[in-house]
Design a protein around this motif. Structure first.
Motif, PDB file in Angstrom:
ATOM      1  N   ALA A 171      36.560  34.750  45.356  1.00 61.21           N
ATOM      2  CA  ALA A 171      36.623  34.962  46.828  1.00 61.21           C
ATOM      3  C   ALA A 171      37.063  33.728  47.557  1.00 61.21           C
ATOM      4  N   ALA A 172      36.560  32.605  47.161  1.00 64.28           N
ATOM      5  CA  ALA A 172      37.283  31.483  47.818  1.00 64.28           C
ATOM      6  C   ALA A 172      38.813  31.355  47.755  1.00 64.28           C
ATOM      7  N   LEU A 173      39.136  31.525  46.603  1.00 70.38           N
ATOM      8  CA  LEU A 173      40.724  31.487  46.571  1.00 70.38           C
ATOM      9  C   LEU A 173      41.490  32.664  47.263  1.00 70.38           C
ATOM     10  N   SER A 174      40.904  33.762  47.229  1.00 74.08           N
ATOM     11  CA  SER A 174      41.487  34.884  47.728  1.00 74.08           C
ATOM     12  C   SER A 174      40.592  35.877  48.308  1.00 74.08           C
ATOM     13  N   LYS A 175      40.379  35.899  49.690  1.00 73.33           N
ATOM     14  CA  LYS A 175      39.433  37.095  50.106  1.00 73.33           C
ATOM     15  C   LYS A 175      39.908  38.663  49.903  1.00 73.33           C
ATOM     16  N   THR A 176      41.411  38.632  49.889  1.00 72.69           N
ATOM     17  CA  THR A 176      42.051  39.841  49.934  1.00 72.69           C
ATOM     18  C   THR A 176      41.691  40.739  48.563  1.00 72.69           C
ATOM     19  N   TRP A 177      41.917  39.762  47.411  1.00 74.02           N
ATOM     20  CA  TRP A 177      41.763  40.373  46.042  1.00 74.02           C
ATOM     21  C   TRP A 177      40.446  39.779  45.287  1.00 74.02           C
ATOM     22  N   GLY A 178      40.194  38.433  45.609  1.00 72.45           N
ATOM     23  CA  GLY A 178      39.243  37.799  44.881  1.00 72.45           C
ATOM     24  C   GLY A 178      37.860  38.474  45.193  1.00 72.45           C
ATOM     25  N   LEU A 179      37.347  38.579  46.777  1.00 68.30           N
ATOM     26  CA  LEU A 179      36.217  39.207  46.791  1.00 68.30           C
ATOM     27  C   LEU A 179      35.915  40.557  46.299  1.00 68.30           C
ATOM     28  N   PRO A 180      36.854  41.525  46.432  1.00 73.08           N
ATOM     29  CA  PRO A 180      36.535  43.050  45.704  1.00 73.08           C
ATOM     30  C   PRO A 180      36.525  42.812  44.295  1.00 73.08           C
ATOM     31  N   ALA A 181      37.431  42.079  43.692  1.00 67.32           N
ATOM     32  CA  ALA A 181      37.436  42.010  42.297  1.00 67.32           C
ATOM     33  C   ALA A 181      36.087  41.411  41.543  1.00 67.32           C
ATOM     34  N   GLN A 182      35.729  40.510  42.224  1.00 67.61           N
ATOM     35  CA  GLN A 182      34.254  39.885  41.714  1.00 67.61           C
ATOM     36  C   GLN A 182      33.074  40.779  41.846  1.00 67.61           C
ATOM     37  N   THR A 183      33.111  41.472  43.309  1.00 68.52           N
ATOM     38  CA  THR A 183      32.153  42.394  43.443  1.00 68.52           C
ATOM     39  C   THR A 183      32.133  43.500  42.507  1.00 68.52           C
ATOM     40  N   ILE A 184      33.203  44.224  42.285  1.00 69.04           N
ATOM     41  CA  ILE A 184      33.395  45.221  41.395  1.00 69.04           C
ATOM     42  C   ILE A 184      33.014  44.863  39.903  1.00 69.04           C
ATOM     43  N   HIS A 185      33.566  43.654  39.390  1.00 71.70           N
ATOM     44  CA  HIS A 185      33.272  43.429  38.236  1.00 71.70           C
ATOM     45  C   HIS A 185      31.816  43.219  37.999  1.00 71.70           C
ATOM     46  N   VAL A 186      30.955  42.258  38.693  1.00 71.44           N
ATOM     47  CA  VAL A 186      29.601  42.194  38.838  1.00 71.44           C
ATOM     48  C   VAL A 186      28.854  43.315  38.845  1.00 71.44           C
ATOM     49  N   GLY A 187      29.306  44.251  39.835  1.00 71.63           N
ATOM     50  CA  GLY A 187      28.579  45.625  39.983  1.00 71.63           C
ATOM     51  C   GLY A 187      28.680  46.603  38.621  1.00 71.63           C
ATOM     52  N   ALA A 188      29.636  46.762  38.205  1.00 68.82           N
ATOM     53  CA  ALA A 188      30.011  47.636  37.056  1.00 68.82           C
ATOM     54  C   ALA A 188      29.434  46.941  35.867  1.00 68.82           C
ATOM     55  N   VAL A 189      29.441  45.722  35.604  1.00 66.35           N
ATOM     56  CA  VAL A 189      28.731  45.035  34.418  1.00 66.35           C
ATOM     57  C   VAL A 189      27.144  45.041  34.520  1.00 66.35           C
ATOM     58  N   SER A 190      26.527  45.044  36.032  1.00 60.93           N
ATOM     59  CA  SER A 190      25.082  45.347  36.247  1.00 60.93           C
ATOM     60  C   SER A 190      24.657  46.584  35.872  1.00 60.93           C
ATOM     61  N   VAL A 191      25.541  47.701  36.366  1.00 64.75           N
ATOM     62  CA  VAL A 191      25.129  49.019  36.170  1.00 64.75           C
ATOM     63  C   VAL A 191      25.174  49.369  34.734  1.00 64.75           C
ATOM     64  N   TRP A 192      26.330  49.272  34.137  1.00 65.71           N
ATOM     65  CA  TRP A 192      26.414  49.571  32.596  1.00 65.71           C
ATOM     66  C   TRP A 192      25.295  48.709  31.843  1.00 65.71           C
ATOM     67  N   LEU A 193      25.279  47.328  32.005  1.00 68.69           N
ATOM     68  CA  LEU A 193      24.609  46.692  30.893  1.00 68.69           C
ATOM     69  C   LEU A 193      22.865  46.914  31.498  1.00 68.69           C
ATOM     70  N   GLY A 194      22.632  47.067  32.585  1.00 70.32           N
ATOM     71  CA  GLY A 194      21.256  47.083  32.876  1.00 70.32           C
ATOM     72  C   GLY A 194      20.892  48.430  32.462  1.00 70.32           C
ATOM     73  N   ILE A 195      21.176  49.568  32.417  1.00 68.13           N
ATOM     74  CA  ILE A 195      20.896  50.703  31.939  1.00 68.13           C
ATOM     75  C   ILE A 195      20.789  50.664  30.288  1.00 68.13           C
ATOM     76  N   LEU A 196      21.702  49.849  29.673  1.00 67.10           N
ATOM     77  CA  LEU A 196      21.571  49.761  28.348  1.00 67.10           C
ATOM     78  C   LEU A 196      20.432  48.890  27.904  1.00 67.10           C
ATOM     79  N   ILE A 197      20.064  47.527  28.709  1.00 68.78           N
ATOM     80  CA  ILE A 197      18.926  46.860  28.344  1.00 68.78           C
ATOM     81  C   ILE A 197      17.560  47.699  28.475  1.00 68.78           C
ATOM     82  N   LEU A 198      17.451  48.471  29.519  1.00 70.47           N
ATOM     83  CA  LEU A 198      16.173  49.147  29.803  1.00 70.47           C
ATOM     84  C   LEU A 198      16.071  50.214  28.900  1.00 70.47           C
TER      85      LEU A 198
END
Length: 359
Positions: free
Chosen positions: A135-162
């Motif tokens: 996001a620091a390098l690109s608000k246009t692409w970096g912010l949504p990419a990092q947000t989607i990446h962390v969000g998708a990993v968290s949902v998929w992996l969180g359900i799996l772990i529990l």
């Protein structure tokens, strides 16, 4: 080393929190019976701002070298007030504390509280994305990419772990896989797409040329770890229907745990990457080769790397490919030890082979 530990715990906190919130919206008829200690969910929620504070402390310690006349508290206040990721941490602390209180209030028994908690969780992921390097390098692409990446990993992996570690009652396996399998596929697709976007932003010098430094090698290792992870996720999601239809509960839970452990190593690798200097074309200083790259290429000083096959690299790739195909046999015969050995070989042999095949 402490920063890698806390960064890994941060990603785990995101995953456990997101997995818990996601399962709260699923009817008990369509999910395994999961009993998660309430204290763990509370700690995961408050752990997001607590563990992310480690990077604030690290930055403050580094800045003290440039302002020795200032106290640590004074430098810390400057970081929190004047740096975007410092201000983002303040918001993360407020949101994390609010989520902790909402989760603690009657365990989300009220439907309205589930919506509030989910909204706070989404905001926490957005704040984390805002404070990230992409996001620091690109608000246009970096912010949504990092947000989607962390969000998708968290949902998929969180359900799996529990489900893997806290399932205590009925499986409801057919009903569960009916929605979790397509959800996993969608999350994986988002993870890959967002990952490529972030890589195009951060790794400006080129993917192969980045292998000469710590960041690029960790990125390569992370990508290779995804291969056995996706394979195991496929086998857990589809082959169990063919072999046992989810009826062998002990075996199934063991393999789900194995899948979550591979994902944990990916989180550890990601935590390491997050604290390494990424390769930029605009850097005034020459990048420093990693210790491993120096060991493999002692006489190579130019890190403008190109592909060049050699016998050692080809042999390592062949060993990795053989190990990869052995994973199927190990899974079908329920040989967890063999699967572990083959997973390590299927990752490390190609890793070393690819590093040896550049010059």
């Amino acid at each position: 080393m402490y920063i890698y530990f806390f960064e890994t715990l941060l990603y785990l906190s995101f995953a456990i929190t997101a997995g818990y919130l996601a399962l709260e919206f699923i009817s008990s008829r369509f999910k395994p019976e999961v009993h998660v200690p309430a204290r763990m969910i509370q700690l995961a929620a408050i752990g997001i701002p607590v563990f992310s504070f480690a990077s604030i402390v690290r930055t403050s310690v580094i800045l003290m070298d440039f302002a020795p006349q200032m106290s640590f508290a004074e430098v810390l206040l400057i970081v929190l007030n004047d740096y975007s990721f410092g201000r983002a941490w303040i918001m993360s602390f407020i949101l994390g504390s609010a989520l902790f209180m909402v989760i603690s209030f009657n365990g989300l028994k009220h439907k309205s509280l589930k919506g509030v908690a989910a909204g706070i969780g989404v905001c926490l992921v957005l704040v984390h994305g805002y404070a990230s390097h992409p996001a620091a390098l690109s608000k246009t692409w970096g912010l949504p990419a990092q947000t989607i990446h962390v969000g998708a990993v968290s949902v998929w992996l969180g359900i799996l772990i529990l489900v893997a570690w806290f399932r205590k009652g009925s499986w409801n396996w057919k009903a569960f896989t009916r929605w979790y399998t397509p959800l996993s596929i969608a999350c994986m697709a988002l993870i890959v797409i967002a990952g490529f976007v972030m890589m195009s932003i951060i790794v400006e010098v080129g993917y192969i040329s980045s292998w000469g430094i710590n960041y690029g090698e960790a990125l390569l290792l992370k990508h290779l770890l995804f291969i056995p992870l996706i394979l195991l996720a496929f086998m857990n999601g589809f082959l169990t229907k063919i072999y046992a239809n989810g009826q062998n509960e002990r075996r199934l839970q063991s393999w789900l745990k194995a899948e979550s452990l591979i994902a944990l190593f990916i989180l550890i690798t990601t935590a390491f990457m997050g604290n390494q200097e990424p390769p930029h074309e605009t850097e005034s200083e020459e990048p420093v080769p990693s210790p491993l790259f120096k060991l493999l290429h002692a006489d190579l000083n130019d890190l403008s790397l190109q592909w060049q096959w050699n016998m050692a690299g080809a042999l390592c790739m062949a060993m990795g490919l053989i190990s990869f195909f052995l994973l199927f046999a190990a899974y079908r015969k329920n040989k967890m030890g063999l699967f572990t050995i083959c997973t390590v070989a299927a990752v490390l042999f190609p890793f070393l082979g690819l590093l040896q095949s550049v010059s």
